[in-house]
Motif scaffolding. Structure first.
Motif, PDB file in Angstrom:
ATOM      1  N   CYS A 114       0.838  -1.207   0.000  1.00 38.73           N
ATOM      2  CA  CYS A 114       0.000   0.000   0.000  1.00 38.73           C
ATOM      3  C   CYS A 114       0.868   1.250   0.000  1.00 38.73           C
ATOM      4  O   CYS A 114       0.604   2.205  -0.753  1.00 38.73           O
ATOM      5  CB  CYS A 114      -0.915  -0.003   1.222  1.00 38.73           C
ATOM      6  N   ARG A 115       1.901   1.259   0.848  1.00 36.94           N
ATOM      7  CA  ARG A 115       2.801   2.422   0.903  1.00 36.94           C
ATOM      8  C   ARG A 115       3.461   2.662  -0.443  1.00 36.94           C
ATOM      9  O   ARG A 115       3.502   3.795  -0.945  1.00 36.94           O
ATOM     10  CB  ARG A 115       3.870   2.200   1.982  1.00 36.94           C
ATOM     11  N   TRP A 116       3.959   1.609  -1.041  1.00 36.43           N
ATOM     12  CA  TRP A 116       4.671   1.727  -2.314  1.00 36.43           C
ATOM     13  C   TRP A 116       3.735   2.218  -3.413  1.00 36.43           C
ATOM     14  O   TRP A 116       4.100   3.091  -4.213  1.00 36.43           O
ATOM     15  CB  TRP A 116       5.288   0.376  -2.678  1.00 36.43           C
ATOM     16  N   LEU A 117       2.521   1.678  -3.453  1.00 33.82           N
ATOM     17  CA  LEU A 117       1.552   2.096  -4.473  1.00 33.82           C
ATOM     18  C   LEU A 117       1.186   3.572  -4.313  1.00 33.82           C
ATOM     19  O   LEU A 117       1.133   4.322  -5.302  1.00 33.82           O
ATOM     20  CB  LEU A 117       0.287   1.235  -4.382  1.00 33.82           C
ATOM     21  N   LEU A 118       0.960   4.009  -3.073  1.00 31.07           N
ATOM     22  CA  LEU A 118       0.564   5.394  -2.845  1.00 31.07           C
ATOM     23  C   LEU A 118       1.685   6.369  -3.184  1.00 31.07           C
ATOM     24  O   LEU A 118       1.450   7.422  -3.796  1.00 31.07           O
ATOM     25  CB  LEU A 118       0.129   5.573  -1.386  1.00 31.07           C
ATOM     26  N   LEU A 119       2.913   6.040  -2.794  1.00 32.04           N
ATOM     27  CA  LEU A 119       4.041   6.910  -3.127  1.00 32.04           C
ATOM     28  C   LEU A 119       4.249   6.987  -4.636  1.00 32.04           C
ATOM     29  O   LEU A 119       4.618   8.037  -5.176  1.00 32.04           O
ATOM     30  CB  LEU A 119       5.319   6.415  -2.444  1.00 32.04           C
ATOM     31  N   THR A 120       3.999   5.887  -5.323  1.00 30.45           N
ATOM     32  CA  THR A 120       4.117   5.877  -6.781  1.00 30.45           C
ATOM     33  C   THR A 120       3.015   6.726  -7.412  1.00 30.45           C
ATOM     34  O   THR A 120       3.267   7.530  -8.324  1.00 30.45           O
ATOM     35  CB  THR A 120       4.053   4.441  -7.325  1.00 30.45           C
ATOM     36  N   LEU A 121       1.788   6.586  -6.914  1.00 28.64           N
ATOM     37  CA  LEU A 121       0.665   7.371  -7.440  1.00 28.64           C
ATOM     38  C   LEU A 121       0.899   8.867  -7.266  1.00 28.64           C
ATOM     39  O   LEU A 121       0.510   9.669  -8.119  1.00 28.64           O
ATOM     40  CB  LEU A 121      -0.628   6.974  -6.733  1.00 28.64           C
ATOM     41  N   ASP A 122       1.529   9.244  -6.151  1.00 27.27           N
ATOM     42  CA  ASP A 122       1.773  10.664  -5.887  1.00 27.27           C
ATOM     43  C   ASP A 122       2.663  11.302  -6.951  1.00 27.27           C
ATOM     44  O   ASP A 122       2.659  12.532  -7.111  1.00 27.27           O
ATOM     45  CB  ASP A 122       2.428  10.843  -4.515  1.00 27.27           C
TER      46      ASP A 122
ATOM     47  N   GLU B 271      -2.948   4.292 -13.343  1.00 28.93           N
ATOM     48  CA  GLU B 271      -2.559   3.072 -14.032  1.00 28.93           C
ATOM     49  C   GLU B 271      -1.052   2.876 -13.906  1.00 28.93           C
ATOM     50  O   GLU B 271      -0.281   3.765 -14.286  1.00 28.93           O
ATOM     51  CB  GLU B 271      -2.941   3.143 -15.510  1.00 28.93           C
ATOM     52  N   LEU B 272      -0.634   1.724 -13.410  1.00 24.19           N
ATOM     53  CA  LEU B 272       0.785   1.444 -13.220  1.00 24.19           C
ATOM     54  C   LEU B 272       1.184   0.242 -14.068  1.00 24.19           C
ATOM     55  O   LEU B 272       0.520  -0.803 -14.035  1.00 24.19           O
ATOM     56  CB  LEU B 272       1.098   1.125 -11.754  1.00 24.19           C
ATOM     57  N   THR B 273       2.234   0.407 -14.849  1.00 24.84           N
ATOM     58  CA  THR B 273       2.800  -0.710 -15.594  1.00 24.84           C
ATOM     59  C   THR B 273       3.937  -1.284 -14.759  1.00 24.84           C
ATOM     60  O   THR B 273       5.026  -0.713 -14.700  1.00 24.84           O
ATOM     61  CB  THR B 273       3.317  -0.248 -16.972  1.00 24.84           C
ATOM     62  N   MET B 274       3.673  -2.428 -14.125  1.00 30.07           N
ATOM     63  CA  MET B 274       4.619  -2.942 -13.144  1.00 30.07           C
ATOM     64  C   MET B 274       4.328  -4.420 -12.875  1.00 30.07           C
ATOM     65  O   MET B 274       3.187  -4.785 -12.591  1.00 30.07           O
ATOM     66  CB  MET B 274       4.474  -2.150 -11.841  1.00 30.07           C
ATOM     67  N   THR B 275       5.330  -5.275 -12.988  1.00 31.55           N
ATOM     68  CA  THR B 275       5.151  -6.686 -12.696  1.00 31.55           C
ATOM     69  C   THR B 275       5.291  -6.931 -11.200  1.00 31.55           C
ATOM     70  O   THR B 275       5.949  -6.173 -10.474  1.00 31.55           O
ATOM     71  CB  THR B 275       6.191  -7.548 -13.435  1.00 31.55           C
ATOM     72  N   GLN B 276       4.687  -8.005 -10.726  1.00 31.79           N
ATOM     73  CA  GLN B 276       4.798  -8.358  -9.314  1.00 31.79           C
ATOM     74  C   GLN B 276       6.237  -8.738  -8.956  1.00 31.79           C
ATOM     75  O   GLN B 276       6.685  -8.481  -7.835  1.00 31.79           O
ATOM     76  CB  GLN B 276       3.844  -9.511  -8.992  1.00 31.79           C
ATOM     77  N   GLU B 277       6.952  -9.293  -9.898  1.00 31.87           N
ATOM     78  CA  GLU B 277       8.351  -9.626  -9.642  1.00 31.87           C
ATOM     79  C   GLU B 277       9.176  -8.374  -9.391  1.00 31.87           C
ATOM     80  O   GLU B 277      10.023  -8.331  -8.493  1.00 31.87           O
ATOM     81  CB  GLU B 277       8.929 -10.413 -10.825  1.00 31.87           C
ATOM     82  N   LEU B 278       8.905  -7.325 -10.175  1.00 30.95           N
ATOM     83  CA  LEU B 278       9.634  -6.076  -9.994  1.00 30.95           C
ATOM     84  C   LEU B 278       9.270  -5.434  -8.659  1.00 30.95           C
ATOM     85  O   LEU B 278      10.138  -4.908  -7.949  1.00 30.95           O
ATOM     86  CB  LEU B 278       9.322  -5.123 -11.142  1.00 30.95           C
ATOM     87  N   ILE B 279       7.997  -5.475  -8.284  1.00 29.25           N
ATOM     88  CA  ILE B 279       7.579  -4.933  -6.992  1.00 29.25           C
ATOM     89  C   ILE B 279       8.251  -5.704  -5.857  1.00 29.25           C
ATOM     90  O   ILE B 279       8.707  -5.112  -4.869  1.00 29.25           O
ATOM     91  CB  ILE B 279       6.043  -4.990  -6.847  1.00 29.25           C
ATOM     92  N   ALA B 280       8.327  -7.026  -5.996  1.00 28.00           N
ATOM     93  CA  ALA B 280       8.983  -7.843  -4.972  1.00 28.00           C
ATOM     94  C   ALA B 280      10.445  -7.439  -4.814  1.00 28.00           C
ATOM     95  O   ALA B 280      10.972  -7.359  -3.696  1.00 28.00           O
ATOM     96  CB  ALA B 280       8.876  -9.323  -5.331  1.00 28.00           C
ATOM     97  N   ASN B 281      11.114  -7.168  -5.940  1.00 31.33           N
ATOM     98  CA  ASN B 281      12.509  -6.718  -5.873  1.00 31.33           C
ATOM     99  C   ASN B 281      12.611  -5.357  -5.185  1.00 31.33           C
ATOM    100  O   ASN B 281      13.569  -5.098  -4.453  1.00 31.33           O
ATOM    101  CB  ASN B 281      13.097  -6.636  -7.284  1.00 31.33           C
ATOM    102  N   MET B 282      11.642  -4.487  -5.434  1.00 29.48           N
ATOM    103  CA  MET B 282      11.633  -3.178  -4.787  1.00 29.48           C
ATOM    104  C   MET B 282      11.517  -3.323  -3.274  1.00 29.48           C
ATOM    105  O   MET B 282      12.230  -2.659  -2.505  1.00 29.48           O
ATOM    106  CB  MET B 282      10.447  -2.332  -5.292  1.00 29.48           C
ATOM    107  N   LEU B 283      10.592  -4.188  -2.845  1.00 24.94           N
ATOM    108  CA  LEU B 283      10.318  -4.324  -1.415  1.00 24.94           C
ATOM    109  C   LEU B 283      11.294  -5.266  -0.714  1.00 24.94           C
ATOM    110  O   LEU B 283      11.347  -5.293   0.520  1.00 24.94           O
ATOM    111  CB  LEU B 283       8.884  -4.836  -1.214  1.00 24.94           C
ATOM    112  N   GLY B 284      12.048  -6.038  -1.488  1.00 26.83           N
ATOM    113  CA  GLY B 284      12.982  -6.981  -0.888  1.00 26.83           C
ATOM    114  C   GLY B 284      12.288  -8.175  -0.264  1.00 26.83           C
ATOM    115  O   GLY B 284      12.740  -8.714   0.756  1.00 26.83           O
TER     116      GLY B 284
END
Length: 242
Positions: free
Chosen positions: A152-160, A166-179
């Motif tokens: 939720c934090r990552w999505l909101l900061l990205t939306l800001d 609309e976000l073009t983003m794979t779950q694998e890439l998000i997982a790498n972002m969040l560790g």
């Protein structure tokens, strides 16, 4: 306003006319493509970058090659703060997370402006404090909060930082972002979709209910948002007056 304009970046837009006039002839408009690496950890800083419609992720890379995001930078800021913080190399890796446009400036030109010890120095130091708050809060969030809250934090900061939901983003890439493990992001995204907050398709996320995300997010998002607002609020007022 044309598609890519320096005033789309909050820091560039906040410069006084004399400062902007000195730097603007040297601002090089560039396309930032998904996955482009702007800095490698330990590399010399030859240019600084001001995103306008792109978002860049700062990663700390471990010896085994794994990494996680320590901060994101969009149109609110710049890449390359190590330049004026006493070093000429960066400790993190900077990778384009969301494709778009931005501006590149030779590092020595910004350093010369910073060393005038005037409004540019004060502006960049205040931005740096806000960025450090984001880094600190990201570390706390990754240690103490659930994957659902981190997402939720990552999505909101990205939306800001984007004009769209609309976000073009794979779950694998998000997982790498969040560790975290990809499976953890899949489960968390599934729960958010079941609540009607997002629509999650392969490589694409649509945010349907921002208020829902804000209700489920941890306090980390608000801490970062308030600190940026506190430090940069009068900068935006000067920007509106211009």
């Amino acid at each position: 306003m044309r598609l890519n304009n320096p005033n789309q970046n909050h820091l560039l837009a906040a410069l006084l006319d004399a400062e902007f006039d000195r730097l603007s002839p040297h601002l090089d408009p560039i396309m930032m493509r998904l996955g482009d690496v702007l800095y490698e950890s330990g590399a010399a800083i030859n240019h600084v970058y001001f995103p306008t419609s792109s978002i860049v992720s700062l990663h700390y890379v471990l010896e085994n090659g794994s990494s996680s995001e320590i901060a994101g930078v969009g149109n609110e800021g710049m890449l390359g703060i190590s330049l004026f913080m006493g070093g000429n190399t960066t400790p993190s890796r900077a990778v384009v997370q969301t494709a778009g446009h931005g501006y590149r400036l030779k590092s020595h030109l910004l350093l010369e402006e910073f060393n005038r010890a005037g409004p540019v120095m004060r502006l960049l130091l205040r931005y740096t404090q806000a960025l450090l708050t984001q880094m600190s809060q990201t570390a706390i969030c990754n240690r103490h909060h659930t994957v659902d809250q981190q997402l939720c934090r990552w999505l909101l900061l990205t939306l800001d930082r984007l004009p769209t939901s609309e976000l073009t983003m794979t779950q694998e890439l998000i997982a790498n972002m969040l560790g975290v493990r990809r499976e953890g992001v899949t489960v968390a995204a599934g729960r958010l979709q079941a609540k009607g907050y997002i629509s999650n398709r392969r490589g694409h996320i649509s945010v349907l209910d921002r208020h829902g995300l804000e209700g489920d997010v941890c306090e980390c998002y608000e801490v970062v948002k308030k600190e940026f607002a506190r430090l940069m609020s009068d900068v935006r007022q000067r920007q509106e007056v211009k």
